[in-house]
Design a protein around this motif. Structure first.
Motif, PDB file in Angstrom:
ATOM      1  N   ASP A 352       0.870  -1.176   0.000  1.00 24.77           N
ATOM      2  CA  ASP A 352       0.000   0.000   0.000  1.00 24.77           C
ATOM      3  C   ASP A 352       0.906   1.225   0.000  1.00 24.77           C
ATOM      4  N   GLU A 359      -4.407   5.922   2.745  1.00 24.19           N
ATOM      5  CA  GLU A 359      -4.001   5.080   1.619  1.00 24.19           C
ATOM      6  C   GLU A 359      -4.320   5.797   0.306  1.00 24.19           C
ATOM      7  N   SER A 362      -3.086   0.815  -3.699  1.00 23.27           N
ATOM      8  CA  SER A 362      -2.708  -0.563  -3.396  1.00 23.27           C
ATOM      9  C   SER A 362      -2.190  -1.179  -4.674  1.00 23.27           C
TER      10      SER A 362
END
Ligand code: ATP
Ligand code: MG
Length: 436
Positions: A352, A359, A362
């Motif tokens: 990630d 975030e 990914s």
């Protein structure tokens, strides 16, 4: 209402407001735009005209200026659309040192009574602003967000193409879940059950296995009932996939593309960043394993999570490493989807990327070996038969490959320090909102 304009003629002659300030006194110009504000002072009428490039002052004096223009300015609602032909005059008092004396003015479209106080938008809460998003979009600060977002998409494309990647389009209606896990929106496809795509993951992999470097800006739909400031039910993703690569190759590439995007925004959107009062910096890059990230977070007495970083852990990492893209790799395989390559010892080629406490992406090394895919599907209680065509695509010469997906809106909100993701989507789709 006045007769409409001859737009063919007008578009050839039009001057944009921003250019008025570079022209000489006495020059006649033709402008069009929205009534930003009006003011009356004795026999003088002021009208601030706004177009996409800026705001200019129009001034008319009773008995001296064009009579028609004066009476229109005396009686016009804010945000109405007008055409003005007039002469530039230097004026020390006018914003930018120039104003326009109208010779002719036409009302093109009258604005009704406004549902939002445009003199002070802070009086209106976000949901109501979104109900009237088309009016909200009259604002310079809102336009600034989407001008910046436009630069971001353009920068992404530029970077990808100049690095030999091919832009691709993928289907948005799919026959079965592409990943499992996430809830999908169902669609009726000629009597058959279909779904709106939650990601183009499987398709971009299939394509990378022949065309090597591929990218897209892809809309995804997730029927998750979350009601957070960082999730939408319809979002856009920057997606990239590369053959003959592992996760470290594509992490480095992701860091480079984000830096390129931010540099381009810094160069092209100085004015917009100023309007939004954003001090943007080109991010630093940092790598750490999941194990290291967990240690760092727990040392700070924050909750981390065993297979996935908690929201709190992402926030903590953002605090500790500001203006940094943190690549957390060697991720526990349990916390990654079936198509991520296992590395042994419970770890995977998944990663990630965390930026400013959230975030942004990914990605990872993918599984290109059918037997491993089948095994990992079974381990997640998914039926390999449901993924047959996907698995079979790797039986006829599939190179190792890796890639990532990064949220367009997520990156926009983090670059601009905007708290609610709905602010950075023109027409957001969340649990409650399907219009406008
Ligand atoms: P999160 O853990 O933040 O919910 P995710 O791990 O479910 O995200 P991915 O499937 O990894 O999301 O999607 C790739 C990227 O797309 C994410 O890193 C994020 O930037 C963005 N993204 C994912 N889900 C959403 C959403 N519901 N709304 C907006 N952006 C999203
Ligand atoms: Mg993710």
């Amino acid at each position: 209402m006045s007769k409409d304009l001859d737009f063919g003629e007008f578009s050839k002659k039009r001057t944009y407001v921003a250019d008025v300030f570079n022209l000489e006194e006495g020059k006649e110009v033709e402008l069009a735009g929205w009534v930003y504000d009006t003011r009356a002072l004795g026999k003088i009428r002021f009208l601030m005209l706004r177009d996409i490039s800026g705001v200019a002052q129009i001034v008319a004096v009773k008995g001296k200026s064009d009579e028609n223009s004066f009476s229109l300015m005396d009686n016009i609602s804010r945000e109405s659309v007008i055409y003005v032909k007039g002469e530039i005059k230097n004026s020390a008092q006018a914003p930018g040192g120039k104003e326009i004396i109208p010779h002719e003015m036409k009302l093109i479209s009258r604005a009704d009574e406004l549902p939002i106080d445009v003199a002070d938008y802070s009086k209106t809460e976000l949901p109501k602003r979104l109900d009237y998003r088309f009016l909200d979009l009259h604002r310079k600060s809102i336009q600034a967000i989407f001008k910046i977002q436009s630069t971001m998409m353009q920068a992404f494309r530029e970077f990808m193409v100049s690095n030999g990647a091919i832009e691709a389009q993928f289907p948005s209606i799919i026959g079965s879940s592409s990943e499992g896990g996430t809830e999908l929106f169902e669609a009726n496809y000629f009597g058959k059950k279909a779904f709106l795509s939650q990601s183009c993951q499987l398709y971009k992999q299939m394509l990378a296995c022949s065309m090597e470097k591929v990218f897209t800006i892809f809309t995804v739909w997730r029927a998750e009932k979350h009601n957070t400031v960082r999730h939408l039910n319809e979002a856009r993703q920057f997606d990239y996939e590369q053959a003959f690569a592992d996760e470290f190759v594509v992490m480095e590439f992701l860091g480079e593309v984000v830096k390129y995007i931010i540099k381009k925004v810094l160069k092209e959107n100085k004015k917009e960043l100023e309007i939004l009062e954003v001090k943007l910096k080109v991010p630093k890059i940092k790598y750490m394993t999941f194990k290291e990230a967990k240690e760092i977070v727990e040392k700070e007495k924050a909750h981390c999570g065993d297979d996935d970083l908690s929201t709190e852990a992402e926030k903590k990492l953002g605090e500790l490493f500001s203006d940094t893209i943190i690549f957390v790799h060697d991720w526990p395989i349990k916390g990654k989807p079936f198509y991520i390559m296992p590395k042994g010892e419970g770890l995977s080629g998944g990663f990630d990327a965390i930026y400013n406490g959230m975030e942004i992406s990914s990605g990872g090394q993918r599984v290109h070996i059918p037997e491993i895919l089948e095994k990992q599907l079974r381990e997640r209680n998914l039926d390999p038969l449901d993924f047959k065509s996907y698995i079979d695509s790797f039986r006829y010469g599939a190179p190792p490959h890796a890639g990532w997906g990064m949220g367009l809106e997520r990156l926009t909100m983090l670059i601009l320090g905007i708290q609610n993701i709905r602010e950075v989507v023109l027409f957001p789709r969340d649990r409650e909102r399907l219009t406008p």
